[in-house]
Design a protein around this motif. Structure first.
Motif, PDB file in Angstrom:
ATOM      1  N   THR A   1       1.119  -1.380   0.361  1.00 35.62           N
ATOM      2  CA  THR A   1       0.208  -0.018  -0.082  1.00 35.62           C
ATOM      3  C   THR A   1       0.660   1.562   0.341  1.00 35.62           C
ATOM      4  N   THR A   2       1.808   1.366   0.078  1.00 35.19           N
ATOM      5  CA  THR A   2       2.847   2.354   0.461  1.00 35.19           C
ATOM      6  C   THR A   2       4.035   2.172  -0.524  1.00 35.19           C
ATOM      7  N   SER A   3       4.114   3.063  -1.526  1.00 33.99           N
ATOM      8  CA  SER A   3       5.595   2.903  -2.591  1.00 33.99           C
ATOM      9  C   SER A   3       6.496   4.062  -2.340  1.00 33.99           C
ATOM     10  N   LEU A   4       8.129   3.743  -2.668  1.00 30.22           N
ATOM     11  CA  LEU A   4       8.784   4.401  -2.334  1.00 30.22           C
ATOM     12  C   LEU A   4       9.657   5.632  -3.384  1.00 30.22           C
TER      13      LEU A   4
ATOM     14  N   LYS B   1      16.483  14.402   3.676  1.00 28.84           N
ATOM     15  CA  LYS B   1      15.289  14.457   4.275  1.00 28.84           C
ATOM     16  C   LYS B   1      14.500  16.293   5.071  1.00 28.84           C
ATOM     17  N   ALA B   2      15.396  17.226   4.513  1.00 33.83           N
ATOM     18  CA  ALA B   2      15.239  18.923   4.820  1.00 33.83           C
ATOM     19  C   ALA B   2      14.676  19.103   3.060  1.00 33.83           C
TER      20      ALA B   2
ATOM     21  N   ARG C   1       3.084  11.396   0.982  1.00 34.91           N
ATOM     22  CA  ARG C   1       2.974  11.060   2.241  1.00 34.91           C
ATOM     23  C   ARG C   1       3.966  11.278   3.882  1.00 34.91           C
ATOM     24  N   ARG C   2       4.815  11.206   3.409  1.00 32.88           N
ATOM     25  CA  ARG C   2       6.197  10.881   4.055  1.00 32.88           C
ATOM     26  C   ARG C   2       7.756  10.780   4.017  1.00 32.88           C
ATOM     27  N   ALA C   3       8.522  11.094   4.276  1.00 32.73           N
ATOM     28  CA  ALA C   3      10.372  11.427   4.035  1.00 32.73           C
ATOM     29  C   ALA C   3      10.221  10.323   4.374  1.00 32.73           C
ATOM     30  N   HIS C   4      11.079   9.230   3.617  1.00 25.68           N
ATOM     31  CA  HIS C   4      10.866   7.745   3.996  1.00 25.68           C
ATOM     32  C   HIS C   4      13.162   7.882   4.021  1.00 25.68           C
TER      33      HIS C   4
ATOM     34  N   SER D   1      17.121   9.513   5.208  1.00 24.67           N
ATOM     35  CA  SER D   1      17.358  10.715   5.611  1.00 24.67           C
ATOM     36  C   SER D   1      18.109  10.693   3.995  1.00 24.67           C
ATOM     37  N   SER D   2      17.524  10.832   2.960  1.00 26.69           N
ATOM     38  CA  SER D   2      18.704  10.724   1.615  1.00 26.69           C
ATOM     39  C   SER D   2      17.429  11.709   0.405  1.00 26.69           C
ATOM     40  N   GLY D   3      16.383  11.882   1.242  1.00 31.24           N
ATOM     41  CA  GLY D   3      14.820  11.974   0.115  1.00 31.24           C
ATOM     42  C   GLY D   3      14.343  11.574  -0.518  1.00 31.24           C
ATOM     43  N   ALA D   4      14.054  10.823  -0.298  1.00 31.97           N
ATOM     44  CA  ALA D   4      12.890   9.284  -0.981  1.00 31.97           C
ATOM     45  C   ALA D   4      11.567   9.189   0.099  1.00 31.97           C
TER      46      ALA D   4
END
Lengths: 112, 186
Positions: A25-28, A37-38, A77-80, A82-85
């Motif tokens: 249900t969650t794709s990266l 992440k910023a 939805r959100r970050a995945h 700390s490298s921007g995924a």
């Protein structure tokens, strides 16, 4: 009329998973140019479109045109990590053939 | 269970003693909610140049006039400059740039949501009876065109005062190679 590009390119890298199980249900998604992440903060909540081609033509309900292109809409939805995924959820889960495919990360809903 | 929460039980008898619960009446709770228009982003002020992100005019830069009571933003191209008429746009589909044009306040009573209401399509029976009437209505009413001219008569001179602004509004916003929206300052 010149077309304009109002989206960022992203690549679907897979589904959220541990080593041996995955949550489809969650794709990266890895968005082009987003390396930390910023940077992800701008993209939170933005709509994502996975566009693909099919064999048969279908009438698009909005443009009323017959086309072979189809879309699956989703959102960031959100970050995945700390490298921007980024983690995205789509209205219907992405098909496995979408892994490695390009996805459009739109600039709306805008908070700027 | 939604039913239980949306209703108040009102007693039809006065006093507590001898009250018969079977005489109680269920009435819906009074709705005291006041509908407010969406909160306007602090970056959007009258005269701000906005970039439209979706729709037929995507990428175009337009001038923000005011927020309508429905919460939608009223914008104009101006029409002569980039072909965007008086239009309603949702805040979420717009990027506010830091460019603000000084426009004198437009106090026009006709600029409301009611102006954009679509005419009801004639029903099947009506259509059969009045076949001659259906092709008479022009696509854009004369009122709209007049209102557009009125508003632009105020906006266009203000735009022309600023150097290069008319050609800026004529151009479209697009992301080119190597440009990423999170790195851009609008």
């Amino acid at each position: 009329m010149q077309p304009v590009k109002l989206f960022s390119k992203g690549i679907v890298t897979g589904f959220r998973r541990g080593l041996r199980n995955q949550t489809v249900t969650t794709s990266l998604v890895k968005i082009e140019g987003v390396e930390s992440k910023a940077d992800v903060d701008f993209y939170l909540g933005k709509r994502v479109a996975y566009i693909y081609r099919a064999q048969k033509k279908r009438k698009n309900k909005i443009t009323k045109r017959e086309t072979k292109l189809r879309v699956i809409w989703g959102k960031v939805r959100r970050a995945h990590g700390s490298s921007g995924a980024v983690r995205c959820a789509f209205r219907t889960n992405l098909p496995p053939k979408a892994i490695g495919a390009t996805v459009r990360v739109m600039m709306y809903p805008s908070r700027v | 269970c939604k039913q239980q929460h949306d209703q108040a039980v009102v007693s039809t008898q006065s006093g507590h003693y001898g009250r018969d619960p079977t005489e109680d009446v269920k009435r819906p709770l009074t709705n005291r909610r006041k509908v407010k228009p969406t909160k306007l982003r602090s970056s959007i002020k009258p005269g701000t140049v906005l970039i439209l992100l979706a729709g037929a005019h995507r990428g175009k830069r337009v001038i923000f006039l005011k927020q309508l009571p429905s919460g939608l933003l009223l914008v104009t191209g101006p029409y002569k400059i980039n072909g965007v008429p008086l239009r309603r746009v949702d805040q979420a589909y717009v990027i506010a740039t830091s460019t603000v044009v000084e426009i004198p306040a437009i106090a026009n009573d006709k600029l409301t949501d009611a102006m954009f209401k679509r005419k009801a399509k004639p029903t099947k029976n009506e259509r059969e009876m009045f076949i001659e009437n259906t092709s008479e209505e022009p696509k854009i009413s004369a009122e709209r065109i007049a209102l557009q001219k009125e508003v632009d008569a105020v906006v266009v001179p203000a735009v022309k005062k600023v150097e290069m602004l008319p050609s800026y509004l004529r151009s479209k916003f697009t992301l080119t190679k190597g440009q990423f929206p999170h790195q851009l300052k609008f």
